[in-house]
Structure formats: structure tokens, C-alpha cells
Scaffold this motif. Sequence first.
Motif, mmCIF file in Angstrom:
data_model
loop_
_atom_site.group_PDB
_atom_site.id
_atom_site.type_symbol
_atom_site.label_atom_id
_atom_site.label_comp_id
_atom_site.label_asym_id
_atom_site.label_seq_id
_atom_site.Cartn_x
_atom_site.Cartn_y
_atom_site.Cartn_z
ATOM 1 N N ALA A 207 0.816 -1.219 0.000
ATOM 2 C CA ALA A 207 0.000 0.000 0.000
ATOM 3 C C ALA A 207 0.848 1.267 0.000
ATOM 4 C CB ALA A 207 -0.947 0.001 1.192
ATOM 5 N N PHE A 208 1.964 1.253 0.746
ATOM 6 C CA PHE A 208 2.821 2.442 0.841
ATOM 7 C C PHE A 208 4.256 2.123 0.403
ATOM 8 C CE2 PHE A 208 -0.614 2.890 3.901
ATOM 9 C CZ PHE A 208 -1.100 4.149 3.576
ATOM 10 N N TYR A 209 4.434 1.053 -0.303
ATOM 11 C CA TYR A 209 5.762 0.635 -0.729
ATOM 12 C C TYR A 209 6.355 1.654 -1.698
ATOM 13 C CZ TYR A 209 9.472 -2.571 -2.137
ATOM 14 O OH TYR A 209 10.692 -3.156 -2.367
ATOM 15 N N GLY A 210 7.615 1.983 -1.528
ATOM 16 C CA GLY A 210 8.269 2.934 -2.415
ATOM 17 C C GLY A 210 7.990 4.389 -2.073
ATOM 18 N N ASP B 291 -0.195 -9.375 5.822
ATOM 19 C CA ASP B 291 0.899 -10.135 6.431
ATOM 20 C C ASP B 291 2.074 -10.187 5.447
ATOM 21 O OD1 ASP B 291 2.441 -11.685 8.051
ATOM 22 O OD2 ASP B 291 1.237 -13.508 7.818
ATOM 23 N N SER B 292 2.771 -9.060 5.361
ATOM 24 C CA SER B 292 3.856 -8.898 4.398
ATOM 25 C C SER B 292 4.782 -7.787 4.871
ATOM 26 C CB SER B 292 3.286 -8.539 3.021
ATOM 27 O OG SER B 292 4.287 -8.005 2.176
ATOM 28 N N PRO B 293 6.083 -7.906 4.651
ATOM 29 C CA PRO B 293 6.999 -6.833 5.040
ATOM 30 C C PRO B 293 6.971 -5.643 4.088
ATOM 31 C CG PRO B 293 8.213 -8.564 3.942
ATOM 32 C CD PRO B 293 6.803 -9.065 4.086
ATOM 33 N N ASN B 294 6.167 -5.718 3.026
ATOM 34 C CA ASN B 294 6.210 -4.709 1.968
ATOM 35 C C ASN B 294 5.071 -3.696 2.005
ATOM 36 O OD1 ASN B 294 8.514 -5.972 0.783
ATOM 37 N ND2 ASN B 294 7.137 -7.538 -0.033
ATOM 38 N N VAL B 295 4.289 -3.682 3.059
ATOM 39 C CA VAL B 295 3.190 -2.717 3.156
ATOM 40 C C VAL B 295 3.748 -1.304 3.241
ATOM 41 C CG1 VAL B 295 1.210 -1.963 4.516
ATOM 42 C CG2 VAL B 295 1.684 -4.414 4.251
ATOM 43 N N PHE B 296 4.806 -1.131 4.035
ATOM 44 C CA PHE B 296 5.445 0.171 4.251
ATOM 45 C C PHE B 296 6.899 0.111 3.797
ATOM 46 C CE2 PHE B 296 2.374 -0.554 7.737
ATOM 47 C CZ PHE B 296 1.460 0.437 7.438
ATOM 48 N N PRO B 297 7.502 1.256 3.462
ATOM 49 C CA PRO B 297 8.923 1.245 3.089
ATOM 50 C C PRO B 297 9.814 0.986 4.296
ATOM 51 C CG PRO B 297 8.103 3.489 3.169
ATOM 52 C CD PRO B 297 6.908 2.602 3.361
ATOM 53 N N GLU B 298 11.005 0.526 4.046
ATOM 54 C CA GLU B 298 11.970 0.281 5.122
ATOM 55 C C GLU B 298 12.256 1.570 5.879
ATOM 56 O OE1 GLU B 298 15.530 -1.527 3.782
ATOM 57 O OE2 GLU B 298 14.525 -3.211 2.810
ATOM 58 N N GLY B 299 12.443 1.435 7.188
ATOM 59 C CA GLY B 299 12.819 2.583 8.004
ATOM 60 C C GLY B 299 11.661 3.374 8.577
ATOM 61 N N VAL B 300 10.446 3.032 8.214
ATOM 62 C CA VAL B 300 9.274 3.745 8.739
ATOM 63 C C VAL B 300 9.062 3.412 10.211
ATOM 64 C CG1 VAL B 300 6.734 3.671 8.686
ATOM 65 C CG2 VAL B 300 8.004 4.103 6.606
#
Length: 199
Positions: free
Chosen positions: A81-84, A102-111
Motif C-alpha cells: 500500500a505504501f511501498y516505495g 501479512d507482508s513486510p512490503n506494506v510500508f517502506p523500510e525505516g518507517v
Amino acid sequence: DVVDYDYYRIATSVNVGATVTYKNVEFTVNNVNDYTFYGNQYLEEASFANLGSIGIHALAGSSELASVNIAEGVTSIGDYAFYGCDALENVFLRGDSFNIADSPNVFPEGVTIEGRCDGAKAYAEKYNFKYDDCSVLAEGKLDDNYTWTLLNNGSLTIVGTGDMPVLDGESPWSEYADKVKFVFFDIESGSIGDYAFYN
């Protein structure tokens, strides 16, 4: 549902609730569809409340998006949803219950995920996101119809029905003025009272 109109490709700020007005026509909102704001290079802030779901890739690739607030009533947040959204540092989840994909990719890294619900905390711990458990700094009642809550992250939420009472002199949150960073209203069929933010 909020769907893919050209307007949403160039908007810098979106505030999506149970209804939205587009070209002077009011629409009921059930969901933010998949890819609705995908790749919006202008979008800087987004708020969502009282709707069903935020779809897959709904805001993905919005590279300037810096502020996201998701309130009570949003039932689910889709994968990517907020990736990238590389400018995004904090996501504020104001509700008590969220179903996050259930995924690590909903939000960008570091959020950093800010919230007060177990589901958000469990998600952050599972996928190694920072989590700020927002505690109540102060709260109170204005009258029988209005309450207010200030969290330690600086969010002041005012909830009520009908017109907010007129606040003669200082508001009850004025002593915390240096702590307030943003204000959210959940007002049904009413208006903000006089002097609400005086001083």
C-alpha cells in the motif's frame, strides 16, 4: 470506492473519509481501491478515516509522501500500500484495530509505526519496523457530547456530536500548546467552537 481519476494523480494532499466531494458532488466512500494514488509524484500527505480498506499498491511509489494518518474505521491495509514512499518516516494509526497485510512490503523500510493497537505493534515487531506506542498525555471532556485526547506524539483528537461548545478564555488543551503537532476532528453534524484554539 475511491477510484483512479486524473485528479488523484496530481493531488498534493488527500483526506478521505466516509464521504468525499468531487466537482461539487458528494460520494460515499467504501474503500480506497488498488492503485488509486499509485506513483503520484506530488502527494505529500494523506489521511484516511471511516472507510473499509486501503487497497494493494494504493499509494505505492508516491515518492514525496511524508505524512500518513489512518484513523478509526479503516479495517484493512493491503500489501504494498505504501511501498516505495521513500520520504515517509512515520505512519500514525489512530484506531484501536487494524488488519495489516501479512507482508513486510506494506510500508517502506525505516518507517516508524505510531499507534495504540496490538495489531500494529505485532506487525511492527514481526517485520522489524520501529514502533512508538503512543500513550495519552492528557484527555478530558468539554461537555456531555465532546471529548478530547492528546497523545505523546503530539496528536490532539477532538470527538463529538453537534456544535462544539464555545470556549470562553483558554481551551483545556492550551496548556499543552507546545506539545500539539496536529489536530484531528471527528465531529458529527456540528462545527468547531469559538476560541477553540485561541492562545
